[in-house]
Design a protein around this motif. Structure first.
Motif, PDB file in Angstrom:
ATOM      1  N   THR A 137       0.848  -1.181   0.000  1.00 45.28           N
ATOM      2  CA  THR A 137       0.000   0.000   0.000  1.00 45.28           C
ATOM      3  C   THR A 137       0.882   1.229   0.000  1.00 45.28           C
ATOM      4  OG1 THR A 137      -1.756  -1.133   1.208  1.00 45.28           O
ATOM      5  CG2 THR A 137      -1.798   1.272   1.254  1.00 45.28           C
ATOM      6  N   VAL A 138       0.613   2.112  -0.933  1.00 44.23           N
ATOM      7  CA  VAL A 138       1.312   3.395  -1.034  1.00 44.23           C
ATOM      8  C   VAL A 138       0.287   4.465  -0.678  1.00 44.23           C
ATOM      9  CG1 VAL A 138       2.541   4.992  -2.550  1.00 44.23           C
ATOM     10  CG2 VAL A 138       2.781   2.520  -2.879  1.00 44.23           C
ATOM     11  N   ILE A 139       0.655   5.342   0.236  1.00 44.62           N
ATOM     12  CA  ILE A 139      -0.242   6.420   0.662  1.00 44.62           C
ATOM     13  C   ILE A 139       0.331   7.750   0.180  1.00 44.62           C
ATOM     14  CG2 ILE A 139      -1.206   7.628   2.659  1.00 44.62           C
ATOM     15  CD1 ILE A 139      -1.142   4.897   4.113  1.00 44.62           C
ATOM     16  N   LYS A 140      -0.564   8.581  -0.332  1.00 46.60           N
ATOM     17  CA  LYS A 140      -0.174   9.894  -0.847  1.00 46.60           C
ATOM     18  C   LYS A 140      -1.076  10.946  -0.203  1.00 46.60           C
ATOM     19  CE  LYS A 140      -0.001  12.251  -5.295  1.00 46.60           C
ATOM     20  NZ  LYS A 140      -0.273  12.111  -6.720  1.00 46.60           N
ATOM     21  N   ASP A 141      -0.545  12.123  -0.034  1.00 45.59           N
ATOM     22  CA  ASP A 141      -1.318  13.255   0.499  1.00 45.59           C
ATOM     23  C   ASP A 141      -1.976  12.915   1.835  1.00 45.59           C
ATOM     24  OD1 ASP A 141      -0.588  14.709  -1.765  1.00 45.59           O
ATOM     25  OD2 ASP A 141      -2.393  14.116  -2.853  1.00 45.59           O
ATOM     26  N   HIS A 142      -1.181  12.375   2.763  1.00 46.03           N
ATOM     27  CA  HIS A 142      -1.619  12.060   4.127  1.00 46.03           C
ATOM     28  C   HIS A 142      -2.867  11.187   4.160  1.00 46.03           C
ATOM     29  CE1 HIS A 142       1.464  14.596   5.818  1.00 46.03           C
ATOM     30  NE2 HIS A 142       1.159  15.489   4.899  1.00 46.03           N
ATOM     31  N   GLY A 143      -2.964  10.260   3.238  1.00 48.74           N
ATOM     32  CA  GLY A 143      -4.067   9.307   3.226  1.00 48.74           C
ATOM     33  C   GLY A 143      -5.199   9.651   2.287  1.00 48.74           C
ATOM     34  N   ALA A 144      -5.123  10.818   1.662  1.00 49.34           N
ATOM     35  CA  ALA A 144      -6.192  11.200   0.725  1.00 49.34           C
ATOM     36  C   ALA A 144      -6.216  10.272  -0.487  1.00 49.34           C
ATOM     37  CB  ALA A 144      -6.029  12.647   0.288  1.00 49.34           C
ATOM     38  N   VAL A 145      -5.052   9.747  -0.868  1.00 46.56           N
ATOM     39  CA  VAL A 145      -4.945   8.842  -2.012  1.00 46.56           C
ATOM     40  C   VAL A 145      -4.198   7.597  -1.546  1.00 46.56           C
ATOM     41  CG1 VAL A 145      -4.096   8.538  -4.370  1.00 46.56           C
ATOM     42  CG2 VAL A 145      -4.842  10.815  -3.595  1.00 46.56           C
ATOM     43  N   ARG A 146      -4.765   6.426  -1.874  1.00 46.77           N
ATOM     44  CA  ARG A 146      -4.144   5.140  -1.535  1.00 46.77           C
ATOM     45  C   ARG A 146      -4.025   4.298  -2.799  1.00 46.77           C
ATOM     46  NH1 ARG A 146      -4.544   3.788   3.967  1.00 46.77           N
ATOM     47  NH2 ARG A 146      -4.377   1.583   3.501  1.00 46.77           N
ATOM     48  N   TYR A 147      -2.915   3.641  -2.920  1.00 41.73           N
ATOM     49  CA  TYR A 147      -2.690   2.691  -4.005  1.00 41.73           C
ATOM     50  C   TYR A 147      -2.480   1.333  -3.356  1.00 41.73           C
ATOM     51  CZ  TYR A 147      -1.762   6.896  -6.722  1.00 41.73           C
ATOM     52  OH  TYR A 147      -1.861   8.128  -7.332  1.00 41.73           O
ATOM     53  N   ASN A 148      -3.410   0.422  -3.572  1.00 46.88           N
ATOM     54  CA  ASN A 148      -3.303  -0.940  -3.051  1.00 46.88           C
ATOM     55  C   ASN A 148      -2.772  -1.806  -4.181  1.00 46.88           C
ATOM     56  OD1 ASN A 148      -4.446  -0.394  -0.419  1.00 46.88           O
ATOM     57  ND2 ASN A 148      -6.329   0.001  -1.539  1.00 46.88           N
ATOM     58  N   MET A 149      -1.501  -2.152  -4.061  1.00 48.57           N
ATOM     59  CA  MET A 149      -0.772  -2.760  -5.160  1.00 48.57           C
ATOM     60  C   MET A 149      -0.713  -4.287  -5.032  1.00 48.57           C
ATOM     61  SD  MET A 149       0.317   0.166  -6.523  1.00 48.57           S
ATOM     62  CE  MET A 149       1.637  -0.298  -7.616  1.00 48.57           C
ATOM     63  N   ASP A 150      -1.011  -4.966  -6.136  1.00 46.41           N
ATOM     64  CA  ASP A 150      -0.810  -6.407  -6.264  1.00 46.41           C
ATOM     65  C   ASP A 150       0.333  -6.557  -7.259  1.00 46.41           C
ATOM     66  OD1 ASP A 150      -0.817  -9.046  -7.218  1.00 46.41           O
ATOM     67  OD2 ASP A 150      -2.992  -9.232  -7.087  1.00 46.41           O
ATOM     68  N   PHE A 151       1.548  -6.807  -6.738  1.00 43.52           N
ATOM     69  CA  PHE A 151       2.734  -6.868  -7.587  1.00 43.52           C
ATOM     70  C   PHE A 151       2.815  -8.166  -8.383  1.00 43.52           C
ATOM     71  CE2 PHE A 151       3.807  -3.964  -4.118  1.00 43.52           C
ATOM     72  CZ  PHE A 151       4.189  -2.848  -4.849  1.00 43.52           C
ATOM     73  N   VAL A 152       2.145  -9.206  -7.931  1.00 43.20           N
ATOM     74  CA  VAL A 152       2.155 -10.488  -8.639  1.00 43.20           C
ATOM     75  C   VAL A 152       1.353 -10.368  -9.933  1.00 43.20           C
ATOM     76  CG1 VAL A 152       1.503 -12.920  -8.520  1.00 43.20           C
ATOM     77  CG2 VAL A 152       2.493 -11.790  -6.502  1.00 43.20           C
ATOM     78  N   ASN A 153       0.140  -9.818  -9.823  1.00 46.80           N
ATOM     79  CA  ASN A 153      -0.730  -9.670 -10.993  1.00 46.80           C
ATOM     80  C   ASN A 153      -0.594  -8.327 -11.692  1.00 46.80           C
ATOM     81  OD1 ASN A 153      -2.109 -12.280 -10.785  1.00 46.80           O
ATOM     82  ND2 ASN A 153      -2.876 -11.453  -8.862  1.00 46.80           N
ATOM     83  N   LYS A 154       0.256  -7.461 -11.122  1.00 48.05           N
ATOM     84  CA  LYS A 154       0.545  -6.143 -11.691  1.00 48.05           C
ATOM     85  C   LYS A 154      -0.723  -5.304 -11.867  1.00 48.05           C
ATOM     86  CE  LYS A 154       4.708  -7.747 -14.120  1.00 48.05           C
ATOM     87  NZ  LYS A 154       5.438  -7.976 -13.001  1.00 48.05           N
ATOM     88  N   ILE A 155      -1.494  -5.233 -10.757  1.00 46.27           N
ATOM     89  CA  ILE A 155      -2.721  -4.439 -10.767  1.00 46.27           C
ATOM     90  C   ILE A 155      -2.849  -3.666  -9.462  1.00 46.27           C
ATOM     91  CG2 ILE A 155      -4.001  -5.960 -12.342  1.00 46.27           C
ATOM     92  CD1 ILE A 155      -5.439  -7.112  -9.849  1.00 46.27           C
ATOM     93  N   GLU A 156      -3.662  -2.616  -9.494  1.00 48.59           N
ATOM     94  CA  GLU A 156      -4.052  -1.889  -8.297  1.00 48.59           C
ATOM     95  C   GLU A 156      -5.393  -2.463  -7.885  1.00 48.59           C
ATOM     96  OE1 GLU A 156      -5.504   1.177  -5.584  1.00 48.59           O
ATOM     97  OE2 GLU A 156      -6.498   0.517  -7.395  1.00 48.59           O
ATOM     98  N   THR A 157      -5.544  -2.794  -6.591  1.00 44.34           N
ATOM     99  CA  THR A 157      -6.782  -3.423  -6.131  1.00 44.34           C
ATOM    100  C   THR A 157      -7.561  -2.441  -5.267  1.00 44.34           C
ATOM    101  OG1 THR A 157      -5.878  -4.321  -4.094  1.00 44.34           O
ATOM    102  CG2 THR A 157      -5.618  -5.652  -6.091  1.00 44.34           C
ATOM    103  N   ASN A 158      -8.813  -2.745  -5.049  1.00 44.12           N
ATOM    104  CA  ASN A 158      -9.650  -1.923  -4.197  1.00 44.12           C
ATOM    105  C   ASN A 158      -9.806  -2.504  -2.805  1.00 44.12           C
ATOM    106  OD1 ASN A 158     -10.261   0.011  -6.172  1.00 44.12           O
ATOM    107  ND2 ASN A 158     -11.782  -1.351  -7.079  1.00 44.12           N
ATOM    108  N   GLU A 159      -9.162  -3.605  -2.544  1.00 41.41           N
ATOM    109  CA  GLU A 159      -9.420  -4.315  -1.300  1.00 41.41           C
ATOM    110  C   GLU A 159      -8.734  -3.708  -0.086  1.00 41.41           C
ATOM    111  OE1 GLU A 159      -6.261  -7.931  -1.967  1.00 41.41           O
ATOM    112  OE2 GLU A 159      -8.230  -8.011  -2.908  1.00 41.41           O
ATOM    113  N   GLY A 160      -7.662  -2.941  -0.281  1.00 47.05           N
ATOM    114  CA  GLY A 160      -7.015  -2.292   0.846  1.00 47.05           C
ATOM    115  C   GLY A 160      -6.256  -3.228   1.752  1.00 47.05           C
ATOM    116  N   LYS A 161      -6.024  -4.468   1.327  1.00 44.42           N
ATOM    117  CA  LYS A 161      -5.287  -5.431   2.136  1.00 44.42           C
ATOM    118  C   LYS A 161      -3.862  -5.539   1.616  1.00 44.42           C
ATOM    119  CE  LYS A 161      -8.427  -8.781   1.642  1.00 44.42           C
ATOM    120  NZ  LYS A 161      -8.944 -10.130   1.754  1.00 44.42           N
ATOM    121  N   THR A 162      -2.936  -5.816   2.511  1.00 43.78           N
ATOM    122  CA  THR A 162      -1.560  -6.055   2.094  1.00 43.78           C
ATOM    123  C   THR A 162      -1.168  -7.509   2.307  1.00 43.78           C
ATOM    124  OG1 THR A 162      -0.749  -5.340   4.235  1.00 43.78           O
ATOM    125  CG2 THR A 162      -0.806  -3.691   2.470  1.00 43.78           C
ATOM    126  N   ILE A 163      -2.148  -8.361   2.582  1.00 42.12           N
ATOM    127  CA  ILE A 163      -1.821  -9.785   2.725  1.00 42.12           C
ATOM    128  C   ILE A 163      -2.630 -10.595   1.726  1.00 42.12           C
ATOM    129  CG2 ILE A 163      -1.119  -9.684   5.108  1.00 42.12           C
ATOM    130  CD1 ILE A 163      -3.900 -10.710   5.877  1.00 42.12           C
TER     131      ILE A 163
END
Length: 163
Positions: A137-163
């Motif tokens: 998870t990458v956070i930008k602008d003190h939490g205003a923007v979140r990127y939930n990254m799935d590096f295996v499938n090379k996608i951004e997810t909406n689930e907000g989980k890092t496991i």
């Protein structure tokens, strides 16, 4: 540009460009607690980031390497960069192994100020740990923007989980 690509760009800006990153690296102890539960262990390490992998020079007989040999799943947080997640730890072997020549050169350059003081390359237990990112998870602008990254499938997810 996709949200995944935007997240990668932020990670590169914050952690890439030959930067010596301090990351908190969490593993699971080789022995459970007295009540049988896993014990998380965390420590700060210097890491070099490139192409969704953090590289660490360490000692093969250290607790973290023993723990990773038993359970390759790790968690990390890049200190003060609003980036955390999970990965797979892999011992790449002795730093002087010819297969490690390219990454060793990069590590020696990035860690030049302290590398020789902290590492004995003549010892075959001086090794390279690769942490191949799986989720983060990458956070930008003190939490205003979140990127939930799935590096295996090379996608951004909406689930907000890092496991």
């Amino acid at each position: 540009m996709s949200k995944y690509q935007e997240g990668l760009k932020i990670i590169e800006e914050r952690c890439g460009n030959n930067k010596d990153n301090v990351i908190s690296l969490a593993t699971i102890a080789t022995e459970p607690s007295s009540d049988g539960n896993p014990i998380p262990i965390v420590r700060d390490v210097d890491a070099y980031y490139e192409d969704c992998v953090f590289y660490v020079v360490t000692y093969a007989k250290s607790n973290k390497m023993r723990e990773i040999a038993q359970n390759k799943e790790v968690a990390f947080s890049v200190n003060f960069q609003w980036f955390s997640g999970n990965g797979i730890g892999e011992n790449l072997g002795w730093v002087l192994d010819p297969k490690n020549a390219e990454i060793r050169t990069k590590l020696r350059t990035v860690f030049a100020e302290w590398y020789d003081d902290a590492n004995n390359e003549k010892d075959e237990n001086c090794c390279i740990l690769a942490i191949r990112l799986t989720r983060g998870t990458v956070i930008k602008d003190h939490g205003a923007v979140r990127y939930n990254m799935d590096f295996v499938n090379k996608i951004e997810t909406n689930e907000g989980k890092t496991i």
